[in-house]
Scaffold this active site. Structure first.
Site, PDB file in Angstrom:
ATOM      1  N   TYR B 247       0.836  -1.193   0.000  1.00 29.26           N
ATOM      2  CA  TYR B 247       0.000   0.000   0.000  1.00 29.26           C
ATOM      3  C   TYR B 247       0.877   1.252   0.000  1.00 29.26           C
ATOM      4  CZ  TYR B 247      -3.024   3.672   1.616  1.00 29.26           C
ATOM      5  OH  TYR B 247      -3.674   4.863   1.724  1.00 29.26           O
ATOM      6  N   ASP B 282      -6.961  -5.244  -1.966  1.00 31.66           N
ATOM      7  CA  ASP B 282      -8.136  -4.555  -2.506  1.00 31.66           C
ATOM      8  C   ASP B 282      -7.745  -3.256  -3.210  1.00 31.66           C
ATOM      9  OD1 ASP B 282      -7.720  -4.286   0.539  1.00 31.66           O
ATOM     10  OD2 ASP B 282      -8.580  -2.365  -0.016  1.00 31.66           O
ATOM     11  N   LYS B 354     -10.459 -10.556   4.613  1.00 33.07           N
ATOM     12  CA  LYS B 354     -11.155  -9.272   4.713  1.00 33.07           C
ATOM     13  C   LYS B 354     -11.641  -8.850   3.332  1.00 33.07           C
ATOM     14  CE  LYS B 354     -10.427  -4.509   6.005  1.00 33.07           C
ATOM     15  NZ  LYS B 354      -9.347  -3.538   6.080  1.00 33.07           N
TER      16      LYS B 354
END
Lengths: 254, 499
Positions: B247, B282, B354
């Site tokens: 990230y 994600d 998740k």
């Protein structure tokens, strides 16, 4: 013709012409119950909904109530008095047309510097316009052969941005602002524009003596470019092709 | 196992991920960073900041770096100093070195013991209040003011949230220090500080008692201060932490080497603290196309699994991330989502996955967004996801209002009531099975390339999230130091000792 006949009065449309029905939802910071509903109806009335009815009210914890209200809008709109907003001032070009126009008139690559300034770390917007990947099926400016892109990324200080624009001799500076808390986007953009004005004291306008200043973000809809001191503002959903076409329109002179 | 995946292909994918991860693990073992060293000091009990708000741990590490160098670790120069506030440090030798080492091990040991106590407290409270059934409902608060976050978080828990995440102020991941104290002003989120962690955990303990179920607290370690934030989270009994260096690399342009080193140490701390990590795959799908890039998500999950295991995390601590981001205009988009979600479920059967709601294709049409969120909730239940982040119909318009959150919970409650056990009846047909097999085979191809070319080169080439991030660029590289032969880190010694 009289002035009267030039008017075109409209009301909201529910399912019948002239019924003026609209729907709103909101939260009041009071416990759920009949008193809360009266408060909601009073608010609806003050908003110009009369008659109004609360069709849904729901407690959200002990201290808040959510309402959905339908009502008849008492305000009238004279549609004839609303001017057609100006459309896009530039022609939409394909990447090939952009490249050809730059090559033919500049004789060198058009240099663009992009950044998210201030505390804003959301590079989604600037990346969508600059990265090869692009946005909405259109490739970003990095994909254009005749455009040289310097993407400085997130949280760039205004003086760093000015320095980079000067060092690469930028034709245009693209700034993206997503975070809007406490109007940070407006504040940051004005600060940026002021810094460029100061750094290029002899410039006449964007593209003449200083880089063209372009700002983009989802929440600039209430301000004009001149409010901000920039040359162009782009809103939500802007594609790289629109930005490239605008650059040609503003910078490439026939 | 509903998809009939070929176990040989799955095994191959794991082998390749391990091979791709190995050089990066080796690099992380042989280097330290300013943030790793600051985390050691935090474990040793150094707290607070100077009059300018610069944390003492930063002042000390910077001074040691200037005067001694960090290649030996901060611990010995720090514990050899009589009064560290004088900010004069030198490398001890002989008996002084032995004494400093003993003191360092004691002090850091006390810090690790505090983390152990926090973990034991969590186990005790889970017993006392009860552990909610999966999927856990994960909800975000983000006011910028910790004292405003607290009542919102408590309200969300009362409305059914099992996990509360306090979003950080935008750009905190780029700060090379951790702010101090309770904070009341942030941008699109609230600063992660030790005091804010403590306040929110106490507030959720209170509401857990009231509700008879333990409400988990989540924050974000990713960024330039991963090791320190992980340490503070362990000390203050946070329960889950976003912990994924990719990230920082892709979205915040943090130097890849810096953040892989930081990530290893921070995950060792999380492993010890019993914290579930959340990874950020994600995020790739917010820049890349969710169909074209589906295999990059799975490849990254396999890499994260390997990095996590190597750092000591158990399967039950690997909250691997993925998302429902396919363009709803694409025909069969929901079937494709089911294929992707079921694939991840079957590849990582013991991981608390998740699952992230749609963001990219949420528009100003909140009514359509509410429907899309319902389909997301349904996909999550049908494929047995473990942690479901609740989508907001106003995604992309503003930070969630009280009513947005309430409606979102109403949405998921309905889907759970109506179809909570639908996974028992869901048997995918050939369309979904073929799609899953294809994504898996593309994953193997990609991992082949990554293992051959090197993970850092793959990141430089823009394999993940389409953004190119070379390993000699990005923020924080100057905080990377190669360890000397006499490098000492009492925290790593304890964390790497056989349990």
């Amino acid at each position: 013709m009289t002035v009267e006949t030039l008017k075109q009065i409209i009301r909201p449309y529910g399912d019948t012409t002239g019924d003026a029905m609209i729907q709103v939802s909101f939260t009041l910071p009071v416990p759920h119950g009949p008193r809360a509903e009266l408060a909601a109806l009073q608010l609806a009335g003050k908003m110009g909904l009369s008659p109004a009815s609360v069709v849904h009210s729901k407690a959200m914890g002990p201290d808040f109530t959510f309402f959905i209200v339908y009502g008849k809008a008492t305000h009238l709109i004279d549609y004839a008095g609303i001017e057609v907003p100006e459309g896009r001032e530039f022609e939409l070009l394909t990447p090939a047309e952009v490249n050809a126009a730059v090559k033919a008139s500049l004789g060198r690559r058009l240099v663009v510097v992009g950044a998210c300034i201030g505390t804003d770390a959301h590079t989604v917007g600037i990346d969508a316009i600059l990265n090869v990947k692009g946005f909405a099926g259109e490739k970003g400016l990095e994909y254009y052969r005749e455009i040289e892109v310097h993407n400085m990324g997130a949280q760039v200080a205004v003086d760093e941005l000015v320095d980079r624009a000067k060092s690469v001799n930028a034709d245009a500076v693209l700034v993206s602002q997503v975070v809007t808390q406490k109007s940070a986007h407006i504040h940051n953009t004005k600060q940026m524009a002021a810094a460029f004005t100061e750094a290029y004291p002899t410039s006449l306008t964007g593209g003449l003596g200083r880089p063209l200043l372009i700002v983009g973000g989802p929440r600039f809809d209430t301000v004009t470019p001149s409010d901000l001191g920039v040359d162009r503002v782009f809103g939500k959903g802007t594609t790289p092709g629109e930005v490239a076409s605008y650059l040609v329109h503003a910078l490439v002179r026939e | 196992m509903k998809l009939g995946l070929d176990p040989a292909v799955v095994r191959k994918a794991r082998e390749l991920a391990a091979r791709a991860a190995e050089p990066v693990i080796e690099m992380a073992k042989t280097h330290t960073t300013v943030s790793v060293e600051r985390a050691v000091l935090r474990l040793a009990g150094v707290t607070g900041a100077d009059a300018d708000g610069i944390p003492w741990v930063n002042r000390i590490v910077d001074a040691v770096r200037d005067q001694v160098g960090l290649e030996h670790g901060v611990a010995l120069p720090f514990f050899a100093a009589g009064n560290w506030r004088s900010m004069n440090f030198e490398m001890p030798t002989g008996a002084a070195r032995d004494l400093a080492l003993m003191r360092a091990r004691e002090a850091v040991g006390r810090g690790v013991a505090r983390i152990d106590r926090s973990r034991a407290d969590r186990d005790r409270l889970l017993d006392k209040h009860g552990d909610p059934e999966k999927p856990w409902i994960y909800l975000i608060v983000a006011t910028g003011d910790i004292y405003e976050d607290i009542p919102q978080a408590q309200a969300a828990a009362r409305e059914g949230a099992d996990v509360i995440a306090v979003i950080r102020s935008t750009g905190q991941s780029l700060l090379d220090y951790v702010p101090e104290g309770a904070t009341r002003q942030g941008y699109a989120g609230t600063y992660a500080t030790q005091e804010n962690f403590r306040l929110m955990r106490a507030a959720l303990d209170e509401v857990s008692g009231e509700l008879g179920r333990y409400v988990r607290l989540t924050n974000y370690a990713s960024g330039l201060c991963m090791p320190e934030i992980a340490t503070l989270a362990g000390l203050e009994r946070l329960d889950m932490m976003l912990n994924d260096c990719m990230y920082g690399i892709i979205f915040r342009d943090i130097n890849p080497r810096r953040t892989f080193i930081d990530q290893r140490f921070s995950r060792q701390i999380h492993a010890r603290a019993g914290i579930v990590i959340n990874t950020g795959e994600d995020n790739y799908l917010t820049t890349a196309d969710a169909i074209d890039a589906a295999h990059t998500v799975v490849a990254s999950q396999l890499l994260n699994e390997r990095f996590g295991h190597e750092a000591g995390l158990a399967d039950g601590q690997l909250g691997l991330g993925h998302a429902f981001e396919i363009n709803p205009q694409v025909p069969d988009s929901f079937r494709l989502e089911l294929a992707h979600a079921q694939l991840v479920r079957e590849l990582f059967p013991a991981a608390p996955l998740k699952y992230m709601p749609p963001t990219k294709h949420m528009t100003g049409n909140i009514f359509a967004g509410y429907l899309l969120d319902a389909f997301f909730n349904l996909a999550g239940l049908m494929t047995g996801q473990s942690i479901i982040l609740i989508g907001m119909m106003t995604e992309g318009i503003h930070t969630p209002w009280l009513s947005d959150r309430d409606l979102a919970l109403e949405n998921v409650r309905y889907v759970r009531r109506a179809a909570g056990d639908l996974s028992d009846d869901f048997l995918p047909g050939p369309f979904i099975r073929d799609r899953a097999a294809r994504v898996l085979s593309e994953t193997v191809d990609l991992l082949h390339r990554v293992a051959d070319d090197g993970l850092l080169d793959a990141i430089a080439d823009g394999v993940f999230g389409v953004t190119k991030r070379p390993s000699d660029r990005g923020r924080g590289l100057d905080g990377v130091i190669e360890k000397a032969d006499d490098y000492v880190n009492p925290a790593t010694e304890i964390l790497e000792a056989a349990p």
